[in-house]
Design a protein around this motif. Structure first.
Motif, short mmCIF file in Angstrom:
data_model
loop_
_atom_site.label_atom_id
_atom_site.label_comp_id
_atom_site.label_asym_id
_atom_site.label_seq_id
_atom_site.Cartn_x
_atom_site.Cartn_y
_atom_site.Cartn_z
N GLU A 117 19.29 -17.32 13.34
CA GLU A 117 18.99 -16.34 12.30
C GLU A 117 17.66 -15.67 12.63
O GLU A 117 16.63 -16.34 12.72
N VAL A 118 17.71 -14.37 12.86
CA VAL A 118 16.51 -13.59 13.11
C VAL A 118 15.98 -13.09 11.77
O VAL A 118 16.69 -12.41 11.03
N VAL A 119 14.75 -13.45 11.45
CA VAL A 119 14.15 -13.11 10.16
C VAL A 119 13.10 -12.03 10.38
O VAL A 119 12.23 -12.17 11.26
N ALA A 120 13.17 -10.97 9.60
CA ALA A 120 12.20 -9.87 9.70
C ALA A 120 11.41 -9.77 8.40
O ALA A 120 12.00 -9.59 7.33
N TRP A 121 10.10 -9.92 8.49
CA TRP A 121 9.21 -9.70 7.35
C TRP A 121 8.58 -8.31 7.52
O TRP A 121 7.87 -8.08 8.49
N ILE A 122 8.87 -7.43 6.60
CA ILE A 122 8.36 -6.06 6.67
C ILE A 122 7.39 -5.84 5.51
O ILE A 122 7.79 -5.96 4.34
N ARG A 123 6.15 -5.55 5.84
CA ARG A 123 5.13 -5.25 4.84
C ARG A 123 4.50 -3.91 5.20
O ARG A 123 3.84 -3.80 6.23
N ASP A 124 4.76 -2.91 4.38
CA ASP A 124 4.30 -1.55 4.66
C ASP A 124 4.82 -1.11 6.03
O ASP A 124 6.01 -1.04 6.25
N ALA A 125 3.89 -0.81 6.98
CA ALA A 125 4.31 -0.33 8.31
C ALA A 125 4.31 -1.45 9.35
O ALA A 125 4.46 -1.17 10.54
N ASN A 175 0.81 -1.21 0.00
CA ASN A 175 0.00 0.00 0.00
C ASN A 175 0.85 1.27 0.00
O ASN A 175 0.49 2.26 -0.62
N LEU A 176 1.96 1.21 0.70
CA LEU A 176 2.87 2.36 0.70
C LEU A 176 3.59 2.46 -0.65
O LEU A 176 3.82 1.45 -1.32
N LYS A 177 3.96 3.67 -1.01
CA LYS A 177 4.67 3.87 -2.26
C LYS A 177 6.09 3.35 -2.16
O LYS A 177 6.59 2.66 -3.05
N ARG A 178 6.76 3.66 -1.05
CA ARG A 178 8.11 3.18 -0.82
C ARG A 178 8.46 3.38 0.65
O ARG A 178 7.86 4.19 1.35
N HIS A 179 9.45 2.59 1.11
CA HIS A 179 9.98 2.78 2.45
C HIS A 179 11.09 3.83 2.42
O HIS A 179 11.77 3.99 1.40
#
Length: 275
Positions: free
Chosen positions: A58-66, A23-27
Protein backbone atom coordinates in the motif's frame (compact mmCIF):
# COMPACT_ATOMS: atom_id res chain seq x y z
CA UNK A 1 13.71 -15.74 -1.93
CA UNK A 2 10.78 -13.33 -1.98
CA UNK A 3 9.75 -11.14 -4.90
CA UNK A 4 11.89 -8.13 -5.70
CA UNK A 5 10.45 -4.65 -6.06
CA UNK A 6 12.00 -3.89 -9.45
CA UNK A 7 9.95 -5.15 -12.38
CA UNK A 8 8.14 -7.96 -10.54
CA UNK A 9 4.60 -7.95 -11.96
CA UNK A 10 3.45 -10.44 -9.34
CA UNK A 11 3.34 -7.60 -6.80
CA UNK A 12 0.00 -5.80 -6.59
CA UNK A 13 -0.47 -2.43 -4.97
CA UNK A 14 -2.93 0.30 -4.17
CA UNK A 15 -2.60 3.99 -3.34
CA UNK A 16 -4.21 5.72 -0.35
CA UNK A 17 -4.23 9.49 0.05
CA UNK A 18 -4.47 11.69 3.14
CA UNK A 19 -4.94 15.28 1.94
CA UNK A 20 -5.44 18.57 3.78
CA UNK A 21 -4.95 22.31 3.27
CA UNK A 22 -3.42 24.41 6.04
CA UNK A 23 -2.24 27.51 4.17
CA UNK A 24 -3.81 27.00 0.76
CA UNK A 25 -7.49 27.73 0.38
CA UNK A 26 -8.17 24.54 -1.55
CA UNK A 27 -6.56 22.04 -3.89
CA UNK A 28 -7.52 21.97 -7.54
CA UNK A 29 -7.78 18.18 -7.38
CA UNK A 30 -9.47 15.54 -5.24
CA UNK A 31 -7.92 12.72 -3.26
CA UNK A 32 -9.14 10.27 -5.89
CA UNK A 33 -7.36 12.32 -8.58
CA UNK A 34 -4.13 12.19 -6.57
CA UNK A 35 -4.43 8.43 -6.00
CA UNK A 36 -5.02 7.84 -9.72
CA UNK A 37 -2.03 9.98 -10.76
CA UNK A 38 0.34 8.39 -8.24
CA UNK A 39 -0.91 4.92 -9.12
CA UNK A 40 -0.26 5.57 -12.80
CA UNK A 41 3.28 6.69 -11.99
CA UNK A 42 4.00 3.64 -9.84
CA UNK A 43 2.69 1.34 -12.57
CA UNK A 44 4.82 3.13 -15.18
CA UNK A 45 8.00 2.86 -13.07
CA UNK A 46 7.65 -0.72 -11.78
CA UNK A 47 4.99 -2.35 -13.93
CA UNK A 48 2.98 -3.42 -10.90
CA UNK A 49 -0.76 -4.02 -11.42
CA UNK A 50 -3.12 -2.12 -9.13
CA UNK A 51 -5.68 -3.88 -6.92
CA UNK A 52 -7.91 -2.09 -4.44
CA UNK A 53 -8.75 -5.18 -2.33
CA UNK A 54 -6.14 -7.91 -2.80
CA UNK A 55 -2.83 -6.04 -2.71
CA UNK A 56 0.70 -6.75 -1.50
CA UNK A 57 1.85 -3.16 -0.96
CA UNK A 58 0.00 0.00 0.00
CA UNK A 59 1.51 3.28 -1.15
CA UNK A 60 0.41 6.07 1.19
CA UNK A 61 0.50 9.72 0.10
CA UNK A 62 0.31 12.54 2.66
CA UNK A 63 -0.49 15.79 0.88
CA UNK A 64 -0.26 19.04 2.83
CA UNK A 65 -0.67 22.18 0.73
CA UNK A 66 1.97 21.90 -2.04
CA UNK A 67 4.04 19.18 -0.31
CA UNK A 68 3.72 15.44 -0.90
CA UNK A 69 5.20 12.65 1.23
CA UNK A 70 5.11 9.11 -0.19
CA UNK A 71 5.58 6.03 1.98
CA UNK A 72 4.91 2.30 1.93
CA UNK A 73 2.64 1.04 4.70
CA UNK A 74 4.38 -1.47 6.98
CA UNK A 75 1.22 -3.25 8.09
CA UNK A 76 0.29 -6.16 5.81
CA UNK A 77 -2.96 -6.62 3.92
CA UNK A 78 -5.10 -7.97 6.75
CA UNK A 79 -7.73 -9.70 4.59
CA UNK A 80 -5.06 -11.68 2.75
CA UNK A 81 -3.14 -12.61 5.91
CA UNK A 82 -6.34 -13.60 7.72
CA UNK A 83 -7.23 -16.05 4.95
CA UNK A 84 -3.73 -17.58 5.10
CA UNK A 85 -3.29 -17.82 8.89
CA UNK A 86 -6.88 -17.99 10.17
CA UNK A 87 -8.83 -19.75 7.39
CA UNK A 88 -11.70 -20.81 9.63
CA UNK A 89 -12.42 -17.22 10.66
CA UNK A 90 -13.14 -16.31 7.02
CA UNK A 91 -16.02 -18.77 6.59
CA UNK A 92 -19.26 -16.85 6.29
CA UNK A 93 -22.62 -18.29 7.24
CA UNK A 94 -24.82 -17.75 4.19
CA UNK A 95 -27.92 -18.47 6.24
CA UNK A 96 -27.28 -15.59 8.61
CA UNK A 97 -29.98 -12.94 8.56
CA UNK A 98 -28.34 -10.45 10.88
CA UNK A 99 -28.83 -6.96 9.38
CA UNK A 100 -25.90 -4.66 8.69
CA UNK A 101 -26.77 -2.14 11.36
CA UNK A 102 -23.78 0.02 10.57
CA UNK A 103 -24.54 0.38 6.87
CA UNK A 104 -25.92 3.94 6.54
CA UNK A 105 -28.43 2.77 3.97
CA UNK A 106 -29.84 -0.03 6.14
CA UNK A 107 -32.32 2.10 8.02
CA UNK A 108 -33.28 3.93 4.83
CA UNK A 109 -34.15 0.61 3.18
CA UNK A 110 -36.05 -0.57 6.25
CA UNK A 111 -38.08 2.62 6.40
CA UNK A 112 -38.70 2.52 2.66
CA UNK A 113 -40.34 -0.88 3.03
CA UNK A 114 -42.76 0.74 5.46
CA UNK A 115 -43.48 3.64 3.12
CA UNK A 116 -41.03 6.02 4.82
CA UNK A 117 -37.95 7.64 3.30
CA UNK A 118 -36.53 9.44 6.33
CA UNK A 119 -32.85 8.68 6.89
CA UNK A 120 -31.51 8.21 10.39
CA UNK A 121 -29.66 11.21 11.85
CA UNK A 122 -25.89 11.44 11.67
CA UNK A 123 -24.37 9.95 14.86
CA UNK A 124 -22.70 12.30 17.30
CA UNK A 125 -18.93 12.22 17.86
CA UNK A 126 -19.51 10.50 21.20
CA UNK A 127 -21.66 7.80 19.60
CA UNK A 128 -19.12 7.34 16.80
CA UNK A 129 -16.30 6.81 19.32
CA UNK A 130 -18.44 4.55 21.50
CA UNK A 131 -19.38 2.04 18.85
CA UNK A 132 -16.79 2.68 16.10
CA UNK A 133 -18.48 -0.09 14.10
CA UNK A 134 -17.70 -2.64 16.83
CA UNK A 135 -20.72 -4.30 18.40
CA UNK A 136 -18.80 -5.15 21.56
CA UNK A 137 -18.16 -1.47 22.48
CA UNK A 138 -20.98 -0.71 24.90
CA UNK A 139 -19.09 0.99 27.74
CA UNK A 140 -15.99 3.18 27.59
CA UNK A 141 -13.53 4.56 30.14
CA UNK A 142 -11.72 7.89 30.03
CA UNK A 143 -8.77 6.58 28.00
CA UNK A 144 -10.43 4.01 25.74
CA UNK A 145 -8.26 2.95 22.82
CA UNK A 146 -9.54 3.30 19.27
CA UNK A 147 -10.44 -0.11 17.77
CA UNK A 148 -8.39 0.72 14.66
CA UNK A 149 -5.29 1.21 16.84
CA UNK A 150 -5.91 -2.07 18.65
CA UNK A 151 -6.38 -3.76 15.28
CA UNK A 152 -3.01 -2.43 14.08
CA UNK A 153 -1.23 -3.63 17.23
CA UNK A 154 -2.66 -7.12 16.66
CA UNK A 155 -1.35 -7.15 13.10
CA UNK A 156 2.13 -6.10 14.22
CA UNK A 157 2.12 -8.87 16.83
CA UNK A 158 1.68 -11.54 14.12
CA UNK A 159 -0.81 -13.50 16.20
CA UNK A 160 -1.08 -17.22 15.33
CA UNK A 161 -3.86 -19.78 16.01
CA UNK A 162 -3.70 -21.14 19.55
CA UNK A 163 -1.92 -18.10 21.00
CA UNK A 164 -2.72 -16.79 24.46
CA UNK A 165 -3.03 -12.99 24.26
CA UNK A 166 -2.68 -10.89 27.41
CA UNK A 167 -3.52 -7.25 28.08
CA UNK A 168 -2.51 -6.57 31.71
CA UNK A 169 -3.86 -2.97 31.65
CA UNK A 170 -6.93 -3.45 29.50
CA UNK A 171 -9.16 -0.47 30.31
CA UNK A 172 -12.54 -1.23 28.69
CA UNK A 173 -10.99 -4.26 26.95
CA UNK A 174 -10.61 -2.99 23.38
CA UNK A 175 -7.41 -4.93 22.55
CA UNK A 176 -8.45 -8.42 23.80
CA UNK A 177 -12.00 -8.02 22.52
CA UNK A 178 -10.72 -6.93 19.11
CA UNK A 179 -8.54 -10.04 19.08
CA UNK A 180 -11.39 -12.32 20.16
CA UNK A 181 -13.71 -10.91 17.51
CA UNK A 182 -11.25 -10.94 14.60
CA UNK A 183 -9.70 -14.33 15.26
CA UNK A 184 -13.05 -16.09 15.74
CA UNK A 185 -12.24 -18.24 18.74
CA UNK A 186 -8.86 -19.44 17.45
CA UNK A 187 -6.96 -17.54 20.16
CA UNK A 188 -7.39 -17.23 23.91
CA UNK A 189 -7.66 -13.74 25.41
CA UNK A 190 -6.95 -12.69 28.98
CA UNK A 191 -7.37 -9.14 30.28
CA UNK A 192 -7.25 -7.30 33.57
CA UNK A 193 -6.93 -3.92 35.22
CA UNK A 194 -6.39 -2.44 38.67
CA UNK A 195 -9.34 -0.04 38.35
CA UNK A 196 -12.69 -1.56 39.26
CA UNK A 197 -14.46 0.78 36.83
CA UNK A 198 -12.33 -0.46 33.94
CA UNK A 199 -12.85 -4.11 34.88
CA UNK A 200 -16.60 -3.60 35.04
CA UNK A 201 -16.58 -1.91 31.61
CA UNK A 202 -14.49 -4.69 30.05
CA UNK A 203 -16.74 -7.39 31.51
CA UNK A 204 -19.82 -5.61 30.18
CA UNK A 205 -18.29 -5.32 26.72
CA UNK A 206 -17.37 -9.02 26.66
CA UNK A 207 -20.79 -10.32 27.75
CA UNK A 208 -22.37 -10.62 24.30
CA UNK A 209 -19.20 -11.75 22.52
CA UNK A 210 -19.35 -15.38 21.42
CA UNK A 211 -15.59 -15.77 21.59
CA UNK A 212 -13.98 -16.25 24.99
CA UNK A 213 -12.28 -13.34 26.75
CA UNK A 214 -11.65 -13.58 30.49
CA UNK A 215 -11.50 -10.30 32.43
CA UNK A 216 -9.96 -10.15 35.93
CA UNK A 217 -9.18 -7.57 38.58
CA UNK A 218 -5.46 -7.56 39.35
CA UNK A 219 -2.29 -5.54 39.92
CA UNK A 220 -0.25 -5.47 36.69
CA UNK A 221 2.97 -5.29 38.70
CA UNK A 222 2.17 -8.68 40.30
CA UNK A 223 0.33 -10.76 37.70
CA UNK A 224 -1.24 -14.00 39.02
CA UNK A 225 0.15 -16.00 36.07
CA UNK A 226 2.76 -18.68 35.63
CA UNK A 227 6.16 -17.76 34.24
CA UNK A 228 6.44 -18.28 30.48
CA UNK A 229 2.76 -19.05 29.79
CA UNK A 230 1.78 -16.18 27.46
CA UNK A 231 2.44 -15.95 23.71
CA UNK A 232 1.64 -12.27 23.10
CA UNK A 233 1.37 -9.33 25.49
CA UNK A 234 -0.32 -6.36 23.80
CA UNK A 235 -0.95 -3.31 25.96
CA UNK A 236 -1.71 0.41 25.81
CA UNK A 237 0.16 1.54 28.91
CA UNK A 238 -0.53 4.79 30.78
CA UNK A 239 2.40 7.05 29.94
CA UNK A 240 1.14 10.05 31.88
CA UNK A 241 -0.45 11.90 28.95
CA UNK A 242 -4.15 10.96 28.96
CA UNK A 243 -3.93 8.88 32.10
CA UNK A 244 -1.74 8.93 35.20
CA UNK A 245 1.27 11.22 35.53
CA UNK A 246 4.94 11.27 34.61
CA UNK A 247 5.84 10.68 38.26
CA UNK A 248 3.74 7.50 38.39
CA UNK A 249 5.09 6.41 35.00
CA UNK A 250 8.66 6.41 36.25
CA UNK A 251 8.05 3.67 38.80
CA UNK A 252 5.00 1.89 37.35
CA UNK A 253 6.05 1.17 33.77
CA UNK A 254 9.36 -0.59 34.59
CA UNK A 255 7.60 -2.91 37.04
CA UNK A 256 4.84 -3.76 34.57
CA UNK A 257 7.36 -4.38 31.78
CA UNK A 258 9.30 -6.71 34.08
CA UNK A 259 6.12 -8.71 34.72
CA UNK A 260 5.34 -8.82 30.99
CA UNK A 261 8.75 -10.31 30.29
CA UNK A 262 8.32 -12.84 33.11
CA UNK A 263 5.02 -14.27 31.83
CA UNK A 264 6.07 -14.37 28.16
CA UNK A 265 6.97 -17.73 26.64
CA UNK A 266 10.77 -17.99 26.37
CA UNK A 267 12.22 -17.33 22.89
CA UNK A 268 8.82 -17.22 21.13
CA UNK A 269 6.88 -14.71 23.26
CA UNK A 270 6.43 -11.10 22.05
CA UNK A 271 5.15 -7.96 23.72
CA UNK A 272 3.84 -4.85 21.95
CA UNK A 273 3.20 -1.63 23.84
CA UNK A 274 1.18 1.22 22.34
CA UNK A 275 2.14 4.80 23.10
Amino acid sequence: MGPTLDGDCSITFRVSCDRACTNLKRHEFTSVDAEAAIGEGVHYLFGWPASMRSYDLEVVAWIRDAEVLLAIALLPNWNQRKQEVFPFSCIQDSSSTVPDLFNPSFEIRANAEQGETKARPRPSRIDSQLYAKRLYRKVLVETSLKPSTAFSLLQLAEVQPGHLILDPMCGCGTIPLEAAENFSGQVMCLAGDTAQKAVAAAKRNSQDLKESCDVLHWDATHLPLRTGCVDRVICDMPFGVRCGSTRVRQWLCPKVLKEMIRVLAPETGWYHVGY
